[in-house]
Structures are given as structure tokens and as C-alpha cells.
Design a protein around this motif. Structure first.
Motif, PDB file in Angstrom:
ATOM      1  N   LEU A   7       0.817  -1.216   0.000  1.00 49.72           N
ATOM      2  CA  LEU A   7       0.000   0.000   0.000  1.00 49.72           C
ATOM      3  C   LEU A   7       0.848   1.264   0.000  1.00 49.72           C
ATOM      4  N   ALA A   8       2.135   1.143   0.304  1.00 51.34           N
ATOM      5  CA  ALA A   8       3.018   2.307   0.286  1.00 51.34           C
ATOM      6  C   ALA A   8       3.675   2.522  -1.071  1.00 51.34           C
ATOM      7  N   ASP A   9       3.397   1.667  -2.030  1.00 55.76           N
ATOM      8  CA  ASP A   9       3.988   1.772  -3.360  1.00 55.76           C
ATOM      9  C   ASP A   9       3.534   3.085  -4.015  1.00 55.76           C
ATOM     10  N   PRO A  10       4.469   3.989  -4.371  1.00 53.00           N
ATOM     11  CA  PRO A  10       4.075   5.275  -4.970  1.00 53.00           C
ATOM     12  C   PRO A  10       3.239   5.118  -6.238  1.00 53.00           C
ATOM     13  N   ARG A  48      -0.316   4.312  -5.223  1.00 49.95           N
ATOM     14  CA  ARG A  48      -0.986   5.473  -4.646  1.00 49.95           C
ATOM     15  C   ARG A  48      -1.332   6.498  -5.721  1.00 49.95           C
ATOM     16  N   ASP A  49      -0.411   6.683  -6.696  1.00 50.82           N
ATOM     17  CA  ASP A  49      -0.718   7.602  -7.791  1.00 50.82           C
ATOM     18  C   ASP A  49      -1.907   7.094  -8.606  1.00 50.82           C
ATOM     19  N   CYS A  76      -4.367   5.215  -7.497  1.00 57.26           N
ATOM     20  CA  CYS A  76      -5.581   5.412  -6.695  1.00 57.26           C
ATOM     21  C   CYS A  76      -6.036   6.865  -6.737  1.00 57.26           C
ATOM     22  N   ARG A  77      -5.075   7.805  -6.672  1.00 61.31           N
ATOM     23  CA  ARG A  77      -5.432   9.218  -6.766  1.00 61.31           C
ATOM     24  C   ARG A  77      -6.073   9.531  -8.115  1.00 61.31           C
TER      25      ARG A  77
END
Length: 317
Positions: A34-37, A40-41, A43-44
Motif C-alpha cells: 500500500l506504500a507503493d508510490p 498510490r498515484d 488510486c489518486r
């Protein structure tokens, strides 16, 4: 019959209802960081796309309006909310958030903002009276200032347009208080006019450094005098808090007002805690409601501007 379970293929939880079935994940798939950039990008991007779809489709039907409401709106609220911009706006340099309570039974409060190039224009308004008459007066002032701005006029032209529109439309001495401001994102110059309204607060480093007392004139609809534009230079990281008198004049059961000091103190506390701008306003609004101990007798509106890249990061999903 309605039921629940886990999908045998994807492992998602599922439910059934008379209108169909749906499934959702209650936990991430095995091995996902879940910390993978990149994750996260992604998901954003998905969350932003959904937000844009909701915003663009809301005006084409009533379904989203119904889903968002817990009870019917009165006529004045229905009219006013159609005139207002979204509650939160953010770029890489600045974030603007607003809060207006009560949501379903408004008086004459309103807010406005727009970004043109490197200049963001702000407004907060409070029409005299309550209910539909107050909203109609504020709507006239809001439309007049927008028309003047879109014709290339500045702050004084916008205020004068509101003066003329209110005097031309109403014959019962109605007026609107308000603050109009232009903020230059290139050099931090804030220019503003105050038409009989509570002074905005300038916060720096999590502290209230001053109330902006300049640019005074009579309320919109009453003035025929020459008006002056006040100017102040902001620094990166500064915040500007505009409010209506329904915030500071909210009274508890003993008659004690919420007050400017309490507003500034709570704003400082929430800002120092690193909360996103919308959450700061939500907590301030909640504090006003708790102080009142019941339904607000007057609109309470807040408009918070934060000039920093970090503010934009904090409002991302």
C-alpha cells in the motif's frame, strides 16, 4: 433473498438486494504494497476521475442530489446552492475551502471564488434579513459582481455594480455586507474591499497575526461614496480566513457569543495540527454548532485560503 458472502473467484465480499448485487474488497489482495508510490498515484487518478464524473453529471439529473441529502431543502437553500462554486478548490499553489451552515435552511450568506491566470478572486457576502428575501438580495449582488468581473472590472467596479443592482431592483433599503479580494499568486499581493463586513483574519505560522481592517466602505446597496482598495503582502504558507457574523455572534444558552477570539484560537489549533483545509473548516463549524447548543439562528459561513503547495497535497484523496 438478500444475502452476503465472499465471491469464489476474486475473493471480494458481496451482497445482494432487490435491485441487484455488488461486491467490494474488505482488504487488499495478498502481496500488495500500500506504500507503493505507483499504486498510490493510480488510486489518486481513479479517485480524481470519479470526482470529476460526479461533478460533471450532477447537474443533469436529480439522483445524485437525492443521494447526498438527508432531508428536503427549503426554497432559499435550493436557490442559493445552485449559485455557489464547489466547497473546495486546489491547485499546486493554493487551496480554497468554504463552509456554509445550516445547509438546508439558509439565509443571505454566500461565497465565491475564481482563478484567472495567476490571480484568484474571493468574495464572502451576507444579505440583510433571513430566508428567501435575503437570498434574493445576495443573489443579485453575487450576479452583479460576477458580471462586472467577467467584463474585466476590478474590485471597485464589482462593488459599484452590486450597489447599482441592489438599488435598482429593491426599494426597501436592502443591503449586503461583504469582502471582495484579489490575490496575486506571483508576488503574494492581496487587494481587498470591505463593505461593512467582519474583518478577515491573516494567519502566519499557525498564529493569527492581524485582522485586515482596511478598505472600509458602506454595505453594498447603500454606498455612493468613493471607495479605497486596501493592500497587504502575504508570505508563502499564509492563510486567510473570511467569515460572516453568524460565526462570531452565535450565542450559547447564557447569551455568550462565540466571539472572534475563540474563532482565532480554534483556527490556530487546527492549523498547527496539520489538518487539511476542508477538515479545519468542518471542525470550526462543529465548534460553532456545539457552542450554540441547537439550530443556528443565523447563517455561519467560513472561507479559508491557504497559499502553499503542502495545502494542495493535504486535500488529495
Amino acid at each position: 433473498m438478500p444475502g452476503r458472502g465472499r465471491h469464489p473467484g476474486c475473493g471480494c465480499r458481496w451482497s445482494t438486494a432487490p435491485t441487484g448485487s455488488a461486491c467490494w474488497r474488505s482488504s487488499p489482495p495478498a502481496g500488495v504494497d500500500l506504500a507503493d508510490p505507483a499504486l498510490r498515484d493510480g488510486c489518486r487518478l481513479i479517485a480524481g476521475t470519479i470526482g470529476h464524473l460526479v461533478t460533471s453529471k450532477t447537474s443533469y439529473g436529480d439522483g445524485l442530489h437525492r443521494a447526498r441529502r438527508s432531508r428536503p431543502m427549503d426554497v432559499s437553500a435550493e436557490l442559493l446552492w445552485q449559485l455557489l462554486p464547489p466547497l473546495t478548490f486546489a491547485t499546486e499553489e493554493v487551496t480554497v475551502s468554504a463552509l456554509l451552515e445550516p445547509c438546508y435552511e439558509v439565509g443571505g450568506d454566500a461565497f465565491d471564488y475564481t482563478l484567472n491566470g495567476d490571480t484568484i478572486t474571493l468574495a464572502i457576502l451576507d444579505g440583510v434579513g433571513h430566508g428567501l428575501p435575503a437570498v434574493l438580495t445576495t443573489a443579485v449582488a453575487l450576479a452583479a459582481t460576477r458580471a462586472a468581473r467577467r467584463a474585466g472590472g476590478g474590485l471597485t467596479a464589482a462593488a459599484e455594480a452590486a450597489d447599482a443592482a441592489i438599488r435598482g431592483e429593491f426599494r426597501d433599503a436592502r443591503f449586503v455586507t461583504g469582502v471582495f479580494a484579489e490575490f496575486d499568486l506571483r508576488d503574494g499581493l492581496l487587494s481587498y474591499v470591505n463593505a461593512g463586513h467582519p474583518s478577515p483574519l491573516l494567519l502566519r505560522g499557525g498564529r493569527t497575526v492581524r485582522a485586515l481592517e482596511g478598505g472600509r466602505r458602506l454595505p453594498l446597496g447603500l454606498s455612493r461614496e468613493r471607495q479605497e482598495v486596501a493592500r497587504v503582502r502575504l508570505e508563502p504558507g499564509d492563510r486567510l480566513l473570511l467569515h460572516t457574523d453568524g460565526v462570531t455572534e452565535a450565542r450559547d444558552a447564557t447569551g455568550e457569543m462565540f466571539g472572534l477570539g475563540r474563532l482565532a484560537d480554534l483556527a490556530e489549533r487546527h492549523i498547527r495540527s496539520g489538518l487539511p483545509t476542508p477538515e479545519t473548516l468542518r471542525r470550526l463549524g462543529q465548534a460553532v454548532g456545539e457552542h450554540r447548543g441547537g439550530p443556528l439562528r443565523d447563517d455561519a459561513t467560513l472561507l479559508l485560503v491557504e497559499w502553499s503547495p503542502e495545502a494542495s497535497d493535504r486535500v488529495q484523496p
